[in-house]
Design a protein around this motif. Structure first.
Motif, short mmCIF file in Angstrom:
data_model
loop_
_atom_site.label_atom_id
_atom_site.label_comp_id
_atom_site.label_asym_id
_atom_site.label_seq_id
_atom_site.Cartn_x
_atom_site.Cartn_y
_atom_site.Cartn_z
N MET A 1 9.73 8.15 -12.87
CA MET A 1 10.08 7.58 -11.57
C MET A 1 9.91 6.06 -11.56
O MET A 1 10.66 5.34 -10.92
N PHE A 2 8.84 5.54 -12.26
CA PHE A 2 8.50 4.14 -12.14
C PHE A 2 8.87 3.31 -13.37
O PHE A 2 8.60 2.12 -13.41
N ALA A 3 9.47 3.94 -14.38
CA ALA A 3 9.92 3.17 -15.53
C ALA A 3 11.05 2.24 -15.10
O ALA A 3 11.95 2.64 -14.36
N ASP A 4 10.96 0.97 -15.55
CA ASP A 4 11.97 -0.02 -15.16
C ASP A 4 12.16 -0.05 -13.64
O ASP A 4 13.26 0.13 -13.11
N THR A 5 11.07 -0.29 -12.95
CA THR A 5 11.07 -0.18 -11.48
C THR A 5 12.11 -1.06 -10.82
O THR A 5 12.87 -0.61 -9.96
N TRP A 6 12.15 -2.34 -11.21
CA TRP A 6 13.10 -3.24 -10.52
C TRP A 6 14.54 -2.89 -10.85
O TRP A 6 15.42 -3.07 -10.01
N GLU A 7 14.80 -2.35 -12.06
CA GLU A 7 16.15 -1.89 -12.36
C GLU A 7 16.53 -0.71 -11.48
O GLU A 7 17.66 -0.60 -11.01
N SER A 8 15.57 0.17 -11.23
CA SER A 8 15.82 1.30 -10.33
C SER A 8 16.07 0.82 -8.91
O SER A 8 16.94 1.36 -8.20
N VAL A 9 15.32 -0.20 -8.50
CA VAL A 9 15.52 -0.78 -7.17
C VAL A 9 16.92 -1.38 -7.06
O VAL A 9 17.62 -1.19 -6.07
N LYS A 10 17.33 -2.08 -8.10
CA LYS A 10 18.67 -2.67 -8.10
C LYS A 10 19.74 -1.59 -8.03
O LYS A 10 20.77 -1.76 -7.34
N SER A 11 19.53 -0.49 -8.72
CA SER A 11 20.51 0.60 -8.69
C SER A 11 20.61 1.23 -7.31
O SER A 11 21.69 1.62 -6.86
N SER A 12 19.46 1.33 -6.62
CA SER A 12 19.46 1.94 -5.28
C SER A 12 19.96 0.97 -4.21
O SER A 12 20.41 1.40 -3.14
N GLY A 13 19.85 -0.33 -4.49
CA GLY A 13 20.30 -1.33 -3.53
C GLY A 13 19.29 -1.69 -2.47
O GLY A 13 19.59 -2.46 -1.55
N GLU A 14 18.06 -1.14 -2.55
CA GLU A 14 17.05 -1.46 -1.55
C GLU A 14 15.66 -1.52 -2.16
O GLU A 14 15.34 -0.78 -3.09
N LEU A 15 14.86 -2.43 -1.63
CA LEU A 15 13.44 -2.54 -1.98
C LEU A 15 12.66 -2.02 -0.78
O LEU A 15 12.70 -2.61 0.30
N LYS A 16 11.95 -0.91 -0.96
CA LYS A 16 11.22 -0.28 0.14
C LYS A 16 9.80 -0.84 0.20
O LYS A 16 9.07 -0.80 -0.79
N CYS A 17 9.43 -1.34 1.38
CA CYS A 17 8.11 -1.94 1.58
C CYS A 17 7.35 -1.17 2.65
O CYS A 17 7.83 -1.05 3.78
N GLY A 18 6.19 -0.64 2.29
CA GLY A 18 5.35 0.07 3.25
C GLY A 18 4.74 -0.90 4.24
O GLY A 18 4.15 -1.92 3.85
N ALA A 19 4.86 -0.61 5.54
CA ALA A 19 4.50 -1.56 6.59
C ALA A 19 3.47 -0.95 7.54
O ALA A 19 3.79 -0.12 8.38
N ALA A 20 2.20 -1.37 7.36
CA ALA A 20 1.15 -1.07 8.33
C ALA A 20 0.89 -2.35 9.12
O ALA A 20 0.80 -3.43 8.53
N ILE A 21 0.77 -2.25 10.42
CA ILE A 21 0.75 -3.43 11.28
C ILE A 21 -0.60 -4.15 11.22
O ILE A 21 -1.66 -3.53 11.38
N ALA A 22 -0.54 -5.46 11.00
CA ALA A 22 -1.71 -6.34 11.08
C ALA A 22 -1.19 -7.77 11.18
O ALA A 22 -0.71 -8.33 10.19
N SER A 23 -1.28 -8.36 12.37
CA SER A 23 -0.82 -9.75 12.55
C SER A 23 -1.77 -10.70 11.81
O SER A 23 -2.98 -10.48 11.79
N PRO A 24 -1.24 -11.78 11.23
CA PRO A 24 0.16 -12.20 11.16
C PRO A 24 0.85 -11.73 9.88
O PRO A 24 1.92 -12.20 9.54
N TYR A 25 0.21 -10.80 9.15
CA TYR A 25 0.77 -10.33 7.88
C TYR A 25 2.05 -9.50 8.10
O TYR A 25 3.08 -9.77 7.49
N VAL A 26 1.90 -8.48 8.95
CA VAL A 26 3.01 -7.56 9.23
C VAL A 26 3.01 -7.28 10.73
O VAL A 26 2.01 -6.81 11.28
N MET A 27 4.11 -7.60 11.39
CA MET A 27 4.22 -7.40 12.83
C MET A 27 5.53 -6.68 13.14
O MET A 27 6.48 -6.74 12.36
N LYS A 28 5.56 -6.03 14.30
CA LYS A 28 6.77 -5.30 14.72
C LYS A 28 6.97 -5.54 16.21
O LYS A 28 6.08 -5.27 17.02
#
Length: 247
Positions: free
Chosen positions: A1-28
């Protein structure tokens, strides 16, 4: 699943970022559901670097590490590298730096006129609000013996607990508490312990199986952004947004 991670990201077309809220780092923004914060911008710019779109996945601090381990997201935003987390996942270079501070109501009769150290708040009649599963949760639990600890799921809940006086003190990241103080200067005071409590870098969390070359690419991106002043710019912009959202 994680071999050549960025190549897999490029193939999928998206970089998924886990977002837990904490200002000013991550806000919604609750009205638009749009994300902001300097880790959000770093994730977006790294996605641009890879030539893909950034996608933000809602989570909380209790589950953000598990999502990295299971591959639900490629990067977990704004994580401190604690010993427990380091046994479970890998980390990037720090994007910024962190320590725990304590915010309180200056008119609270249970507290001294000037709170200057942990002993002033480590009392059986004092309740400290903290986000469950965070670094500050572990730091407070390990440093205070007598105070009551109120663990709540998110930042809004911890702040409301102090504002409503269900809790006496809010334990949070130093820059996060400073922003909350700027939005409420009439009643709030921030105490930062000396020596610093839980000083750490704040980084991206990555699955341990991600290739070293991919981690190095991320690290070089972060270092370039720090050295160019881009991270400082992002932090300042995120701080302004955070204060505006609190008003």
């Amino acid at each position: 699943m994680f071999a050549d991670t960025w190549e897999s990201v490029k193939s999928s077309g998206e970089l998924k970022c886990g977002a837990a809220i904490a200002s000013p780092y991550v806000m919604k923004n609750p009205r638009t559901n749009d994300y902001s914060g300097f880790f959000v911008e770093m994730c977006r710019e790294f996605a641009d670097h890879l030539g893909v779109e950034a996608t933000y996945v809602d989570t909380n601090w209790d589950n953000i590490v598990a999502g990295v381990q299971s591959g639900r997201w490629d990067l977990a935003m704004a994580l401190n590298e604690t010993p427990e987390r380091a046994r479970a996942i890998a980390f990037s270079e720090p994007v910024s730096y962190y320590e725990v501070s304590f915010l309180y109501n200056k008119d609270n009769p249970k507290l001294p006129d000037s709170v200057s150290n942990l002993e002033d708040i480590d009392k059986a009649d004092i309740t400290i609000a903290v986000m469950s599963g965070t670094v500050q949760d572990k730091a407070v639990t390990g440093s205070l013996e007598n105070a009551n600890i109120m663990r709540l799921p998110g930042q809004d809940e911890t702040r409301l607990a102090v504002m409503s006086r269900r809790a006496d003190v809010l334990a949070d990241a130093n820059d996060t508490n400073l922003l909350f103080h700027h939005a409420n200067p009439d009643w709030s005071v921030v105490m930062t312990p000396t020596p610093p409590l839980a000083p750490q870098g704040v980084a991206f969390g990555i699955n341990q199986s991600v290739p070293e070359a991919d981690i190095q690419e991320l690290n070089e991106f972060i270092i370039e952004k720090r050295e160019s002043g881009e991270v400082e710019r992002m932090i300042n912009e995120a701080a302004q947004i955070a204060v505006e959202q609190m008003e």
